[in-house]
Design a protein around this motif. Sequence first.
Motif, PDB file in Angstrom:
ATOM      1  N   HIS A   1       0.858  -1.255   0.107  1.00 16.02           N
ATOM      2  CA  HIS A   1       0.174  -0.103   0.033  1.00 16.02           C
ATOM      3  C   HIS A   1       1.014   1.216  -0.104  1.00 16.02           C
ATOM      4  O   HIS A   1       0.532   2.111  -0.793  1.00 16.02           O
ATOM      5  CB  HIS A   1      -0.960  -0.076   1.169  1.00 16.02           C
ATOM      6  CG  HIS A   1      -2.054  -0.897   1.159  1.00 16.02           C
ATOM      7  ND1 HIS A   1      -2.887  -0.893   0.102  1.00 16.02           N
ATOM      8  CD2 HIS A   1      -2.327  -1.970   1.772  1.00 16.02           C
ATOM      9  CE1 HIS A   1      -3.945  -1.922   0.410  1.00 16.02           C
ATOM     10  NE2 HIS A   1      -3.424  -2.738   1.367  1.00 16.02           N
TER      11      HIS A   1
ATOM     12  N   GLU B   1      -0.769   0.908   9.709  1.00 15.50           N
ATOM     13  CA  GLU B   1      -1.845   0.375  10.548  1.00 15.50           C
ATOM     14  C   GLU B   1      -1.898  -1.174  10.394  1.00 15.50           C
ATOM     15  O   GLU B   1      -1.898  -2.122  11.143  1.00 15.50           O
ATOM     16  CB  GLU B   1      -3.130   0.742  10.149  1.00 15.50           C
ATOM     17  CG  GLU B   1      -4.319   0.259  10.923  1.00 15.50           C
ATOM     18  CD  GLU B   1      -5.740   0.885  10.346  1.00 15.50           C
ATOM     19  OE1 GLU B   1      -6.777   0.318  10.694  1.00 15.50           O
ATOM     20  OE2 GLU B   1      -5.706   1.626   9.365  1.00 15.50           O
TER      21      GLU B   1
ATOM     22  N   ASN C   1       1.827  11.458  -6.027  1.00 17.17           N
ATOM     23  CA  ASN C   1       0.950  12.309  -5.375  1.00 17.17           C
ATOM     24  C   ASN C   1       1.178  12.405  -3.868  1.00 17.17           C
ATOM     25  O   ASN C   1       1.045  11.152  -3.149  1.00 17.17           O
ATOM     26  CB  ASN C   1      -0.479  11.795  -5.632  1.00 17.17           C
ATOM     27  CG  ASN C   1      -1.498  12.894  -5.075  1.00 17.17           C
ATOM     28  OD1 ASN C   1      -1.416  13.080  -3.875  1.00 17.17           O
ATOM     29  ND2 ASN C   1      -2.599  13.394  -5.880  1.00 17.17           N
TER      30      ASN C   1
ATOM     31  N   ALA D   1       0.159   5.539   5.762  1.00 15.22           N
ATOM     32  CA  ALA D   1      -0.756   5.324   7.007  1.00 15.22           C
ATOM     33  C   ALA D   1      -1.472   3.933   6.928  1.00 15.22           C
ATOM     34  O   ALA D   1      -1.421   3.298   7.946  1.00 15.22           O
ATOM     35  CB  ALA D   1      -1.740   6.265   6.901  1.00 15.22           C
ATOM     36  N   MET D   2      -1.951   3.699   5.766  1.00 13.97           N
ATOM     37  CA  MET D   2      -2.532   2.171   5.737  1.00 13.97           C
ATOM     38  C   MET D   2      -1.601   0.968   6.008  1.00 13.97           C
ATOM     39  O   MET D   2      -2.067   0.273   6.577  1.00 13.97           O
ATOM     40  CB  MET D   2      -3.306   2.057   4.155  1.00 13.97           C
ATOM     41  CG  MET D   2      -4.148   0.821   4.251  1.00 13.97           C
ATOM     42  SD  MET D   2      -5.030   0.673   2.643  1.00 13.97           S
ATOM     43  CE  MET D   2      -6.096   1.876   2.801  1.00 13.97           C
TER      44      MET D   2
ATOM     45  N   THR E   1      -0.373  13.321  -1.250  1.00 14.83           N
ATOM     46  CA  THR E   1      -1.511  12.828  -0.282  1.00 14.83           C
ATOM     47  C   THR E   1      -1.665  11.317  -0.582  1.00 14.83           C
ATOM     48  O   THR E   1      -2.027  10.650   0.657  1.00 14.83           O
ATOM     49  CB  THR E   1      -3.045  13.547  -0.837  1.00 14.83           C
ATOM     50  OG1 THR E   1      -2.677  14.891  -0.976  1.00 14.83           O
ATOM     51  CG2 THR E   1      -4.046  12.911  -0.049  1.00 14.83           C
ATOM     52  N   LYS E   2      -1.641  10.747  -1.816  1.00 13.27           N
ATOM     53  CA  LYS E   2      -1.805   9.360  -1.982  1.00 13.27           C
ATOM     54  C   LYS E   2      -0.637   8.538  -1.228  1.00 13.27           C
ATOM     55  O   LYS E   2      -0.788   7.539  -0.695  1.00 13.27           O
ATOM     56  CB  LYS E   2      -1.857   9.091  -3.332  1.00 13.27           C
ATOM     57  CG  LYS E   2      -3.179   9.335  -4.220  1.00 13.27           C
ATOM     58  CD  LYS E   2      -3.222   8.856  -5.500  1.00 13.27           C
ATOM     59  CE  LYS E   2      -4.496   9.438  -6.250  1.00 13.27           C
ATOM     60  NZ  LYS E   2      -4.768   8.908  -7.477  1.00 13.27           N
ATOM     61  N   ARG E   3       0.455   9.345  -1.273  1.00 14.98           N
ATOM     62  CA  ARG E   3       1.736   8.714  -0.617  1.00 14.98           C
ATOM     63  C   ARG E   3       1.472   8.494   0.531  1.00 14.98           C
ATOM     64  O   ARG E   3       1.781   7.559   1.342  1.00 14.98           O
ATOM     65  CB  ARG E   3       3.010   9.511  -0.995  1.00 14.98           C
ATOM     66  CG  ARG E   3       4.173   8.888  -0.265  1.00 14.98           C
ATOM     67  CD  ARG E   3       5.514   9.974  -0.374  1.00 14.98           C
ATOM     68  NE  ARG E   3       6.581   9.544   0.215  1.00 14.98           N
ATOM     69  CZ  ARG E   3       7.603   9.171  -0.612  1.00 14.98           C
ATOM     70  NH1 ARG E   3       7.536   8.694  -1.948  1.00 14.98           N
ATOM     71  NH2 ARG E   3       8.685   8.598   0.186  1.00 14.98           N
ATOM     72  N   GLN E   4       1.152   9.624   1.375  1.00 22.53           N
ATOM     73  CA  GLN E   4       0.781   9.701   2.974  1.00 22.53           C
ATOM     74  C   GLN E   4      -0.251   8.760   3.358  1.00 22.53           C
ATOM     75  O   GLN E   4      -0.326   8.028   4.291  1.00 22.53           O
ATOM     76  CB  GLN E   4       0.503  11.113   3.526  1.00 22.53           C
ATOM     77  CG  GLN E   4      -0.005  11.363   4.750  1.00 22.53           C
ATOM     78  CD  GLN E   4      -0.058  12.787   5.154  1.00 22.53           C
ATOM     79  OE1 GLN E   4      -0.052  13.557   4.159  1.00 22.53           O
ATOM     80  NE2 GLN E   4      -0.501  13.080   6.579  1.00 22.53           N
ATOM     81  N   ASP E   5      -1.474   8.507   2.555  1.00 17.73           N
ATOM     82  CA  ASP E   5      -2.638   7.736   2.722  1.00 17.73           C
ATOM     83  C   ASP E   5      -1.951   6.333   2.666  1.00 17.73           C
ATOM     84  O   ASP E   5      -2.498   5.489   3.512  1.00 17.73           O
ATOM     85  CB  ASP E   5      -3.739   7.990   1.954  1.00 17.73           C
ATOM     86  CG  ASP E   5      -4.394   9.259   2.231  1.00 17.73           C
ATOM     87  OD1 ASP E   5      -4.168  10.035   3.115  1.00 17.73           O
ATOM     88  OD2 ASP E   5      -5.320   9.654   1.092  1.00 17.73           O
ATOM     89  N   GLY E   6      -1.343   5.998   1.555  1.00 20.80           N
ATOM     90  CA  GLY E   6      -0.789   4.620   1.539  1.00 20.80           C
ATOM     91  C   GLY E   6       0.210   4.347   2.650  1.00 20.80           C
ATOM     92  O   GLY E   6      -0.042   2.924   3.053  1.00 20.80           O
TER      93      GLY E   6
ATOM     94  N   GLY F   1       1.341   3.947  -3.124  1.00 19.20           N
ATOM     95  CA  GLY F   1       1.112   5.254  -2.947  1.00 19.20           C
ATOM     96  C   GLY F   1       2.115   6.359  -3.312  1.00 19.20           C
ATOM     97  O   GLY F   1       1.919   7.334  -3.966  1.00 19.20           O
TER      98      GLY F   1
END
Length: 219
Positions: free
Chosen positions: A111, A133, A120, A129-130, A122-127, A115
């Motif tokens: 993930h 977790e 991107n 973070a997922m 934002t997508k890097r940060q979201d990926g 990302g």
Amino acid sequence: MALAVYGHPFSSYTQKVLIALYENGTPFEFRTIGPDTPQHSAEWLRRWPLRKFPLLVDGDRQVVETSIIIEYLQLAHPGPVRLLPADPMAALDVRFLDRFFDLHVMNAAQHAVDGALTGNPTKRQDGLAMAVEKLERAYAWIEGQLAGRTWATGADFTLADCAAAPSLFYADWTHRISDAYPLLRAYRSRLLSRPSFARAVDDARPFRPLFPLGAPDRD
């Protein structure tokens, strides 16, 4: 005809199969898929248009999906190291942990990689973070399984360890295994010291700049 493996040295799933081959000293020809070898890429896509590697070719037979490839090697090209136990219940435990490392460690880290590859922020940060977790949950679970074990399922190196080695290698680059998981950290170190995986890591060393999250200066 010698066995042929289509893949890339930096690919975690290619490494999983390479470990099995190196464990048993099985002769094979490695056909790297990349811009410098268009003939290999063309043949790989002709044989497996789903665009996933590695691919094993053995004469007229082609085998895909890493766990199936390793089981096939044990059946068709057995060596001194048995990577799947003869006992059916013990083999079931090995298969489960093989799937665990692929699905809940390697795919979780992916993930973050996916990302980052978008470019991107934002997508890097979201990926990431997922990935963090999911990996934290996986690390905690594995830590609870490793007490008293040298390898994933006990005293013997198996298919599960072939999956664990590249999974934990790249997962730790993605989200560092903390001191809260001493058994897992020690297990990853043992995997890195295993000659078969050490060889796969060295094979891939020139490609470390390709890691989109930035390869750490270690391992």
